[in-house]
Design a protein around this motif. Structure first.
Motif, mmCIF file in Angstrom:
data_model
loop_
_atom_site.group_PDB
_atom_site.id
_atom_site.type_symbol
_atom_site.label_atom_id
_atom_site.label_comp_id
_atom_site.label_asym_id
_atom_site.label_seq_id
_atom_site.Cartn_x
_atom_site.Cartn_y
_atom_site.Cartn_z
ATOM 1 N N LEU A 157 24.808 117.818 26.533
ATOM 2 C CA LEU A 157 24.463 117.010 27.698
ATOM 3 C C LEU A 157 25.611 116.059 28.004
ATOM 4 O O LEU A 157 26.385 115.704 27.109
ATOM 5 C CB LEU A 157 23.202 116.177 27.443
ATOM 6 C CG LEU A 157 21.885 116.906 27.227
ATOM 7 C CD1 LEU A 157 20.812 115.934 26.753
ATOM 8 C CD2 LEU A 157 21.442 117.604 28.497
ATOM 9 N N GLU A 172 23.261 112.604 31.856
ATOM 10 C CA GLU A 172 22.030 113.330 31.539
ATOM 11 C C GLU A 172 21.282 112.666 30.382
ATOM 12 O O GLU A 172 20.047 112.555 30.411
ATOM 13 C CB GLU A 172 22.349 114.784 31.198
ATOM 14 C CG GLU A 172 22.854 115.581 32.387
ATOM 15 C CD GLU A 172 23.476 116.916 32.015
ATOM 16 O OE1 GLU A 172 23.423 117.829 32.860
ATOM 17 O OE2 GLU A 172 24.029 117.050 30.897
ATOM 18 N N LEU A 173 22.026 112.213 29.384
ATOM 19 C CA LEU A 173 21.398 111.523 28.244
ATOM 20 C C LEU A 173 20.717 110.233 28.675
ATOM 21 O O LEU A 173 19.601 109.945 28.239
ATOM 22 C CB LEU A 173 22.440 111.211 27.173
ATOM 23 C CG LEU A 173 22.721 112.291 26.155
ATOM 24 C CD1 LEU A 173 23.962 111.964 25.348
ATOM 25 C CD2 LEU A 173 21.536 112.498 25.242
ATOM 26 N N GLU A 233 17.520 111.039 30.281
ATOM 27 C CA GLU A 233 16.532 111.621 29.369
ATOM 28 C C GLU A 233 15.902 110.589 28.436
ATOM 29 O O GLU A 233 14.713 110.656 28.137
ATOM 30 C CB GLU A 233 17.174 112.742 28.555
ATOM 31 C CG GLU A 233 16.165 113.448 27.693
ATOM 32 C CD GLU A 233 16.484 114.902 27.468
ATOM 33 O OE1 GLU A 233 16.020 115.400 26.438
ATOM 34 O OE2 GLU A 233 17.166 115.522 28.295
ATOM 35 N N TYR A 255 30.986 116.071 27.830
ATOM 36 C CA TYR A 255 29.805 116.711 27.264
ATOM 37 C C TYR A 255 29.732 116.416 25.774
ATOM 38 O O TYR A 255 30.738 116.493 25.067
ATOM 39 C CB TYR A 255 29.842 118.229 27.487
ATOM 40 C CG TYR A 255 29.629 118.612 28.925
ATOM 41 C CD1 TYR A 255 28.366 118.963 29.373
ATOM 42 C CD2 TYR A 255 30.675 118.595 29.835
ATOM 43 C CE1 TYR A 255 28.149 119.302 30.699
ATOM 44 C CE2 TYR A 255 30.471 118.934 31.165
ATOM 45 C CZ TYR A 255 29.211 119.282 31.584
ATOM 46 O OH TYR A 255 29.002 119.610 32.891
#
Length: 109
Positions: free
Chosen positions: A37, A41-42, A45, A76
């Motif tokens: 991720l 994105e982290l 989330e 990433y």
């Protein structure tokens, strides 16, 4: 306990547990369990700020638990050491058995 650990090994084990003792780091590892991720994105989330995520990601990367890969403008993160999940699963199984035992005690009352 199987092996007799040297003082240096004991320090290394203690450091690994210290790193894993932070709940946000465990959330990061859990989020990455299914694949890589980006920081963005982290943060979505696990609901933390980008600076906070970056701080914890750096700690996990420095400890050899994560790998970091730059692709264009995105970075990433992925798991570098899957043995972390064996340790987490072992602890979770132990906690589950402990709580199940307590539930059985209270159910008998």
């Amino acid at each position: 306990m199987g092996k007799k650990l040297t003082d240096e090994a004991i320090q290394g084990v203690a450091e690994r547990f210290r790193i894993l003792s932070e709940p946000i780091r465990l959330q990061i590892l859990q989020a990455l369990r299914d694949g890589e991720l980006t920081v963005t994105e982290l943060t979505r989330e696990i609901y933390i700020s980008q600076p906070n995520a970056s701080k914890h990601l750096r700690i996990l990367q420095d400890a050899g638990m994560l790998r970091r890969e730059q692709r264009g403008n995105s970075v990433y993160y992925s798991i570098a050491d899957n043995s972390i999940f064996q340790l987490c699963d072992l602890v979770c199984d132990s906690l589950e058995a402990r709580f199940r035992g307590k539930a059985e005690i209270f159910a008998a009352v």
